[in-house]
Design an enzyme around this catalytic site. Structure first.
Site, PDB file in Angstrom:
ATOM      1  N   ASP A  90       0.864  -1.183   0.000  1.00  0.00           N
ATOM      2  CA  ASP A  90       0.000   0.000   0.000  1.00  0.00           C
ATOM      3  C   ASP A  90       0.896   1.227   0.000  1.00  0.00           C
ATOM      4  OD1 ASP A  90      -2.201   1.628  -0.024  1.00  0.00           O
ATOM      5  OD2 ASP A  90      -3.034   0.956   1.883  1.00  0.00           O
ATOM      6  N   ALA A 192     -11.491   3.898   1.302  1.00  0.00           N
ATOM      7  CA  ALA A 192     -12.151   4.804   2.247  1.00  0.00           C
ATOM      8  C   ALA A 192     -13.399   4.209   2.878  1.00  0.00           C
ATOM      9  CB  ALA A 192     -12.471   6.134   1.571  1.00  0.00           C
ATOM     10  N   CYS A 275     -13.352 -22.484  20.108  1.00  0.00           N
ATOM     11  CA  CYS A 275     -12.772 -22.450  18.765  1.00  0.00           C
ATOM     12  C   CYS A 275     -11.900 -23.684  18.578  1.00  0.00           C
ATOM     13  CB  CYS A 275     -11.943 -21.177  18.632  1.00  0.00           C
ATOM     14  SG  CYS A 275     -10.738 -21.196  17.299  1.00  0.00           S
TER      15      CYS A 275
HETATM   16  N1  GUN Z   1      -6.306   1.387   3.463  1.00  0.00           N
HETATM   17  C1  GUN Z   1      -7.557   1.531   3.956  1.00  0.00           C
HETATM   18  N2  GUN Z   1      -8.287   2.357   3.141  1.00  0.00           N
HETATM   19  C2  GUN Z   1      -7.476   2.717   2.132  1.00  0.00           C
HETATM   20  C3  GUN Z   1      -7.660   3.560   0.977  1.00  0.00           C
HETATM   21  O1  GUN Z   1      -8.733   4.112   0.731  1.00  0.00           O
HETATM   22  N3  GUN Z   1      -6.584   3.691   0.145  1.00  0.00           N
HETATM   23  C4  GUN Z   1      -5.394   3.064   0.395  1.00  0.00           C
HETATM   24  N4  GUN Z   1      -4.387   3.238  -0.484  1.00  0.00           N
HETATM   25  N5  GUN Z   1      -5.187   2.299   1.466  1.00  0.00           N
HETATM   26  C5  GUN Z   1      -6.230   2.120   2.318  1.00  0.00           C
HETATM   27 ZN    ZN Z   2      -8.845 -20.338  18.374  1.00  0.00          ZN
END
Ligand code: GUN
Ligand code: ZN
Length: 483
Positions: A90, A192, A275
């Site tokens: 990311d 988002a 679990c």
């Molecule tokens: N991680 C959580 N939401 C977002 C997003 O809207 N854009 C990016 N790039 N990473 C995220």
């Molecule tokens: Zn567990």
């Protein structure tokens, strides 16, 4: 560098598929655990042994790290993490949305992600918060689109993710989905949505995701950014989301929270560990609570549970039982139920993707009446061949003087005996009839009556249903069952 996505099985708008990135294959729906190289509670190697085929890490953290930046550039991300599955990075947009500015440009983060050998790279999109004005959402969306285009121009051969933004505005989300589709990206994260999920705004989540999906190509792999709690995976998959990334397993562990597929529990309040994972079967709740290794053990449990839910969803899609799983999961919180009801309100658009035949159909209460299979049945009912005088019989008994006799099965409606063994009539299990399902079945009769205004229709039913039948099929000729 290549990304391809192949859909293998479908249910509702969900799919089991195979994502291929470079030389790695990822079965979807998939969970990409978030790995923070500074505090790996569970190592990428351990994750791989648990069946994880892809993970996600933050390029922004690597780039700023004195310990990892140079190593990642020299050895590559896979070597530093000790993971040979697919690694997505990311960009730092999340930091942008949480901390305001990040001191990196779109070009710089993309260059860095390429240089460390990421399999899927993400531009510096702008996650517009849900409370932003329309003007701001539009303006930020324009910047995000410029950055995706810039990324394509700079790195035409890269495995580029095309994030879909647009804030809370469904028309902007749909427009963003179309714009991303027109750029030809094979991998699209919906962004988002973290604030929506944190605030249990599942109804808004469903609106936003379905709007984005309307614009996107069905051939695109869809990632839901920041969705990590297993209680909402089935709902998200039903809308057509294929990949999730989860930091929840680690964040929840830090806060002493024990994830289950239907919500999370405080470890301090647990007397038992309900679990089957190896952590939970090897110690008591008390031992887990008091363990020095508590955070790591909780993270392991949380990850096991999260991965098991993904496997359960893949199985449900192959069995054609995803609606039943969505129904089950969404009853664990009233706000999830609101999201489920919103999904059902979009059954007409989901019905286009939903398979025509499934292994079974279980009635689970009034929501079931709004499922895609019921809607489709009501759409095909007008095609039943009819004589001049038509009887719909609730109990299977006939009345003399009719050319066509149809049986009745709620929540679907009238059907000719030839369809008794076919889906959904033959594969559906319903309990004792209730008002909602009979009303839904009557809507099927109404569809038939409205399509054939020239014919004569009569309904044979027990006294108990006469009122509902007359309300739902106004003017119907009714024969009461003799009891
Ligand atoms: N991680 C959580 N939401 C977002 C997003 O809207 N854009 C990016 N790039 N990473 C995220
Ligand atoms: Zn567990």
């Amino acid at each position: 560098m290549t990304i391809t996505f192949e859909v293998i099985h479908k249910d509702i708008a969900g799919r089991v598929g195979k994502l291929r990135v470079n030389d790695k294959a990822v079965r979807t729906p998939a969970l990409l655990p978030v790995v923070n190289p500074h505090l790996p509670l569970v190592t990428p190697r351990e994750m791989q042994e648990m069946g994880v085929e892809a993970l996600i890490t933050n390029a922004y953290i690597f780039r700023r790290s004195t310990e990892f930046c140079d190593r990642a550039l020299a050895e590559g991300l896979h070597a530093v993490l000790d993971f040979d599955g697919a690694v997505m990075t990311d960009s730092g947009s999340f930091q942008l949305s949480v901390y305001g500015e990040v001191e990196v440009s779109n070009r710089e983060t993309l260059e860095f992600q390429q240089a460390i050998g990421s399999d899927i790279i993400v531009p510096l999109d702008i996650p517009t918060p849900p409370d932003a004005s329309r003007e701001r959402a539009e303006q930020e969306l324009a910047v995000t689109m410029d950055r995706i285009r810039e990324a394509q121009a700079l790195f035409p051969d890269a495995n580029l993710a095309g994030p879909v933004q647009g804030g809370i505005f469904t028309d902007l989300r749909e427009e963003a989905g179309r714009a991303v589709r027109d750029l030809g990206v094979a991998f699209a994260p919906i962004g988002a949505v973290v604030p929506l999920m944190e605030n249990y705004r599942y109804q808004d989540l469903v609106r936003v995701v379905l709007a984005a999906k309307r614009g996107l190509s069905p051939a695109t792999a869809i990632h839901l950014f920041g969705a990590g709690h297993p209680s909402m995976f089935a709902l998200a998959v039903a809308m057509g989301c294929d990949l999730f990334d989860s930091a929840a397993y680690a964040l929840f562990a830090r806060e002493g929270r024990y994830i289950t597929p239907y919500g999370s529990l405080k470890i301090d309040e647990l007397a038992e560990l309900p679990c089957p994972c190896k952590v939970c079967r090897s110690m008591t709740a008390n031992e887990l609570r008091q363990s020095e290794d508590r955070e790591r053990l909780l993270a392991l449990h949380n990850l096991h549970v999260t991965l098991a839910e993904i496997a359960r969803i893949r199985q449900a899609i192959q069995d054609g039982t995803l609606w039943e799983l969505v129904d089950e999961r969404c009853r664990s919180h009233p706000r999830l139920l609101a999201g489920y009801r919103e999904l059902l309100a979009h059954a007409a658009e989901l019905e286009r993707d939903d398979p025509v035949s499934k292994r079974r159909f279980f009635y689970r209460g009034s929501e079931t009446c709004r499922r895609t299979e019921v809607l489709r049945f009501h759409e095909v009912v007008p095609r039943i061949p009819l004589g001049e005088r038509v009887l719909v019989t609730f109990d299977g008994r006939e009345v003399p003087g009719f050319d066509t006799v149809l049986n009745f099965k709620p929540p679907f409606g009238p059907y000719p005996v030839e369809l008794a063994e076919t889906f959904p009539i033959g594969q559906s299990e319903v309990p004792d009839w209730d008002d909602d399902m009979v009303r839904s079945g009557c809507a099927g009769i109404r569809a038939l009556v409205e399509a054939h205004p020239e014919k004569r229709f009569a309904i044979r039913c027990a006294d108990a249903w006469v009122r509902i039948v007359l309300e739902e099929v106004p003017g119907a000729e009714v024969y009461r069952e003799q009891v």
